[in-house]
Write an enzyme that holds these catalytic residues in place. Structure first.
Site, short mmCIF file in Angstrom:
data_model
loop_
_atom_site.label_atom_id
_atom_site.label_comp_id
_atom_site.label_asym_id
_atom_site.label_seq_id
_atom_site.Cartn_x
_atom_site.Cartn_y
_atom_site.Cartn_z
N GLY A 331 0.82 -1.20 0.00
CA GLY A 331 0.00 0.00 0.00
C GLY A 331 0.86 1.25 0.00
N PHE A 332 0.75 2.06 -1.04
CA PHE A 332 1.39 3.37 -1.13
C PHE A 332 2.91 3.31 -1.22
CE2 PHE A 332 -2.58 3.94 1.19
CZ PHE A 332 -3.23 4.79 0.34
N GLY A 333 3.48 2.20 -1.61
CA GLY A 333 4.93 2.17 -1.74
C GLY A 333 5.46 0.81 -2.10
N ASP A 454 -8.94 -3.11 5.39
CA ASP A 454 -8.45 -3.61 4.10
C ASP A 454 -8.00 -5.06 4.23
OD1 ASP A 454 -8.06 -3.33 1.40
OD2 ASP A 454 -6.07 -2.44 1.57
#
EC number: 2.7.11.-
Length: 656
Positions: A331-333, A454
């Protein structure tokens, strides 16, 4: 009047006598079998409690074991206690409980041994629970009744204690000295455990004070102890708790006030102290500012020094974040494998510069994960905030994600049969159980109620023994103890795993994670992704609809992954499908709590309720009204009809 005083004295002496027989309070409501697993866990956690408390600023809580053999323990020392003195007190208290409470499942002890310390263990979580019983009354036989104006003593005592009660809730600890009563004074100490609220702390202490007034009025010294608070009063100093409290001078014989010179000296001293303290704080803040994020809200991060990594160390550990060390995208990286100088393998998550909401997710993940300790959660080892980088350092989990074993390599569109064959039914069932325990910890047993938001196969990592670990807390939200649900304007997460109330109204609660977990259970059983079912029949195209059809046709075993047909236990498979359908019911209140799910999985004698229709159940594609369906998903009516929830789009967030 004499009879009343005599009864009070008798009551107090009896209480004191009992207290000296045993300082521990062994709760006799439930018992465990000696030398069993619970007893082993009890010895394990209590034998390590002293070191945990003394090394963590005088406070620690934790648990050991699983299921009915799980034991919870808490220890504390009063603020300012020397670590060695705290350790000694905790050792004595822990050893005393083990010796004097041989088979009780719940016991506690407030120990006054050079300092004040507290030990409690139980077979149920009590860290945030308000327990006023059982109570222990222990006193000093040598103190006796106050000799003098008893009415004045009682009046001063009550006013002084009421004043302390109004202040103790803010800090959970207070030690103070009363005004003089002739030549005498009252030295009082009040302590609550940290888990209860300020109001609950005041309530507990107030109850102790009332108990003194009803049974022991006029006695110079004594203690009253409850599972969540401690109260002691005496006619002289004790435990070193009053060393920093300035002693007031005795009243002037001629009745005159303190001299002007003395007042000026005190005022000047206070001003100088405040100025010096302010200078020290300013200098310290400037020195540390480059290591911390500038706080913007009360929820922003406070970072312990022990968690900080410098950028050069992580750059060297990952060979300058080389492609060869890249594990994948989270997530995000991007996530890289690294080797620290002490040869510890780590997973280094480097937040991408264009990750949109990444900064907030980064801080969210650090704040939450750093507080979590459970074998079914990925452990956060540290973080880095240098050079405009935002990096998280996790324990390295060697077997990648559950997604990789169930559904194959997403980038290469390949499913390796050898990988899938490693997930026989026994392992899949253990994975379901492990995820259940991890979510139960997040929802109920951790200090805060935490909603992951999530839960999906790619966020379940598998260790070397194929045990599951829940990862990626970038979307997580923490709740107050008394909070049950919340809502958001920005819907985040992965479509197909989101419950209807979250997609349509932005409402989320622990039942949101339960819904996602239900979808994941069904994926584990069938070995297929939720989004792969739109080609199977004329339904609206999701796994939940497909399973609901099979369930109503009395053919749930048709869902089983062919890879586990020979190894599976049909009864357990059907039970898991049943639990999965209970989790994905449309109305949140109908979905079970994680604690109930844990009982359903571990106790086959529990009868499961009949599941109600799930959320996002579509009868036939031709029956879908584009306007209705689009609006139900929170979309504009101009959008085309999505065939799966996974392909829907509510915000510009890219599904992970």
């Amino acid at each position: 009047m004499c009879l009343q005083n005599l009864l009070s004295i008798l009551c107090f002496v009896l209480a004191i006598s009992f207290g000296y027989v045993s300082a521990q309070k062994c709760v006799d409501s439930m018992f465990f079998r000696p030398n069993g697993t619970y007893d082993t866990n009890r010895h394990l956690i209590l034998s390590n409690l002293a070191s945990n408390v003394s090394s963590r600023d005088g406070y620690y809580n934790g648990s050991v074991g699983e299921g009915p053999d799980r034991i919870y323990a808490l220890g504390l020392c009063i603020p300012g206690t020397d670590p060695k003195v705290c350790d000694d007190c905790m050792q004595i208290a822990s050893t005393g409980i083990l010796q004097n409470c041989p088979n009780q499942t719940d016991s506690y002890d407030w120990r006054s041994q050079k300092t004040l310390c507290f030990v409690r263990y139980s077979n149920s979580s009590f860290f945030n629970k308000m327990d006023l019983e059982p109570t222990m009354v222990i006193g000093d036989l040598n103190s006796g009744l106050f000799q003098g104006d008893l009415a004045a003593y009682t009046r001063t005592w009550e006013e002084f204690m009421n004043s302390m009660i109004t202040r103790v809730g803010r800090t959970r600890y207070l030690a103070d000295i009363s005004p003089r009563i002739g030549s005498a004074r009252i030295y009082a100490l009040m302590q609550c455990i940290r888990g209860i609220s300020s109001m609950e702390c005041e309530t507990c202490i107030r109850d102790n004070v009332r108990m003194y007034q009803s049974c022991c009025n006029g006695f110079i010294g004594g203690t009253i102890r409850k599972p969540v608070c401690f109260f002691r009063w005496d006619g002289s100093e004790y435990l070193g708790a009053f060393g920093d409290t300035p002693s007031l001078p005795p009243p002037s014989p001629d009745g005159k006030t303190i001299s002007t010179g003395a007042i000026v000296a005190v005022v000047v001293s206070v001003v100088i102290f405040v100025v010096l303290l302010a200078l020290v704080l300013v200098i310290r803040k400037r020195r540390q500012s480059y290591k911390t994020l500038k706080p913007k809200t009360d929820d922003d991060m406070t970072s312990p020094q022990s968690l900080q990594f410098d950028f050069m160390t992580l750059e060297a550990a990952t060979d300058k974040f080389s492609r060869n060390n890249k594990l994948g995208k989270g997530g995000f990286g991007e996530v890289y494998k690294g080797m620290l100088p002490n040869e510890t393998e780590v997973a280094v998550k480097r937040l991408s510069s264009n990750s949109g909401q990444g900064t907030q997710e980064f801080k969210n993940e650090v704040v939450i994960v750093a507080k979590l300790q459970h074998k079914n959660l990925v452990r956060l080892l540290g973080f880095c905030l240098e050079r405009d980088e935002q990096i998280l350092v996790y324990e390295f989990v060697p077997n990648k994600s559950l997604n990789y074993f169930l559904f194959g390599n997403k980038q290469k569109h390949l499913l390796d049969p050898t990988k899938k064959s490693q997930l026989d039914w026994k392992r899949r069932y253990n994975i379901i159980g492990g995820i259940t325990r991890g979510l139960l910890y997040l929802h109920q047993d951790s200090r805060l109620t935490i909603i992951h938001r999530d839960i999906k196969a790619s966020n379940i990592l598998l260790d070397a023994d194929m045990n599951p670990k829940i990862a990626d807390f970038g979307m997580a939200r923490n709740f107050r103890v008394d909070q049950t649900e919340d809502n958001t304007r920005r819907v985040v997460g992965t479509f197909g795993y989101m419950p209807p109330e979250y997609v349509t109204h932005g409402q989320f609660s622990t039942k949101s994670d339960v819904y996602s977990f239900g979808v994941l259970i069904l994926e584990i059983v069938c070995g297929k992704k939720n989004s792969s079912f739109y080609k199977i029949d004329d339904s609206g195209g999701n796994l939940v609809t497909h399973v609901w059809r099979l369930w109503n046709n009395d053919s749930p075993l048709d869902l089983i992954d062919p890879a586990i047909e020979e190894s599976c236990d049909n009864d357990k498979v059907i039970r898991c499908i049943h639990i999965g359908l209970l989790c994905v019911q449309e109305t949140p209140v109908d979905r079970p709590e994680m604690s109930t799910i844990f009982q359903m999985l571990t106790n086959s004698s529990i009868t499961l309720p009949v599941p109600r229709p799930p959320g996002f159940f579509f009868r036939n594609r031709s029956n879908l009204d584009p306007l209705t369906y689009g609006s139900e998903l929170g979309q504009s009516s101009s959008k085309s009809i999505p065939y799966t929830i996974d392909s829907a789009s509510i915000t510009r967030v890219t599904p992970r």
